[in-house]
Enzyme design. Sequence first.
Site, mmCIF file in Angstrom:
data_model
loop_
_atom_site.group_PDB
_atom_site.id
_atom_site.type_symbol
_atom_site.label_atom_id
_atom_site.label_comp_id
_atom_site.label_asym_id
_atom_site.label_seq_id
_atom_site.Cartn_x
_atom_site.Cartn_y
_atom_site.Cartn_z
ATOM 1 N N ALA A 68 0.867 -1.174 0.000
ATOM 2 C CA ALA A 68 0.000 0.000 0.000
ATOM 3 C C ALA A 68 0.907 1.228 0.000
ATOM 4 C CB ALA A 68 -0.883 -0.016 1.230
ATOM 5 N N GLY A 113 0.669 -5.025 1.085
ATOM 6 C CA GLY A 113 -0.560 -5.115 0.291
ATOM 7 C C GLY A 113 -0.352 -5.804 -1.052
ATOM 8 N N GLU A 116 -0.467 -9.427 -0.245
ATOM 9 C CA GLU A 116 -1.882 -9.759 -0.012
ATOM 10 C C GLU A 116 -2.632 -9.882 -1.334
ATOM 11 O OE1 GLU A 116 -2.041 -6.431 2.660
ATOM 12 O OE2 GLU A 116 -2.688 -7.694 4.322
ATOM 13 N N GLU A 136 5.133 -4.723 7.251
ATOM 14 C CA GLU A 136 4.305 -3.781 8.023
ATOM 15 C C GLU A 136 4.833 -3.538 9.439
ATOM 16 O OE1 GLU A 136 3.148 -5.891 5.864
ATOM 17 O OE2 GLU A 136 1.305 -5.184 4.926
#
Length: 263
Positions: A68, A113, A116, A136
Amino acid sequence: MIYSYLRFEKTDFDGVFKLVIDRPNALNALNSDVIAELQSFFEKIVNDCSIKAIVLTGGGEKSFVAGADIKEMVNLTAQDSMNFARKGQQLLLTMYNCPKPIIAAVNGYALGGGFEMSLCCDMIFASENAKFGFPEVTLGIIPGFGGTQILRRLVGEKAAKYLILSGEIISAAEAYRMNVVNRLFKTPEEVVNGAVEFAAKIAKNSPSSVAYAKKAVNVSFDLSMERGLEYESSLFGTLFNTEDQKEGMKAFIEKRKAEFKGK
Ligand code: HXC
């Protein structure tokens, strides 16, 4: 629809398309705009019979998706960051539930992300230079686009905690050993071509069978064996209302190739 960060391309194979997340200056990081474009894309294609399989990959040389967008997240409030996470989760669920098969062709970084996103695809093909991980915890956050839930379901509690608590970045070969990656390729070109060729193999099958098979495997994570078997037999039965089932079985008996219509 015109997209700023997505390229949707035909391949040489009928029904097989490449979807490229194309924001190479930021290693294809997922900002709100990229997420919104992907959400709109995957909602639009649900009933498009001309699309039988999608290969998802990242633009540029270095990355699938490096996570992200940290620059967008840095000053978010708790409420806004939760909304941002929900938007990403919604996108990944839409992809997970998409009736079309999606193969992630991972070249370079699939982090946070981006990892993911690859995990929400039906298969992951990776080149030798691919790198997977959840950094993260090094940023003071946790995975927020579903990583804690998906990875545990996929590799089990210990392997999931090993990666998520450490932030360790693993090689494509290690990800292959953990059953995260389906197939390994030497170069970035080979991984995309390999994914497209495999997608073409899937695209020759009955689209209804492929969609139902995906659905049946997906629900197995959440149902007891008994309920899962009930669900499987109900989908199995429903397929006998399709032309594809008649065509597939007739073609076998007549010793010819089936011509599926997705009906
Ligand atoms: C925003 C990013 C980015 C990211 C890279 N860039 N990753 N921008 N968000 N996730 C930008 C860099 O700032 C830089 O922009 C350009 O892309 C090239 O990156 P470099 O760092 O110069 O490349 P390199 O030295 O090769 O390092 C590659 C890298 C590193 C190891 C992948 O970029 C990196 O660590 N990126 C962050 C990875 C990460 O932590 N991902 C998880 C994010 S959190 P400029 O303008 O400087 O050239 C997450 C949470 C998901 O994903 C859930 C949210 C709810």
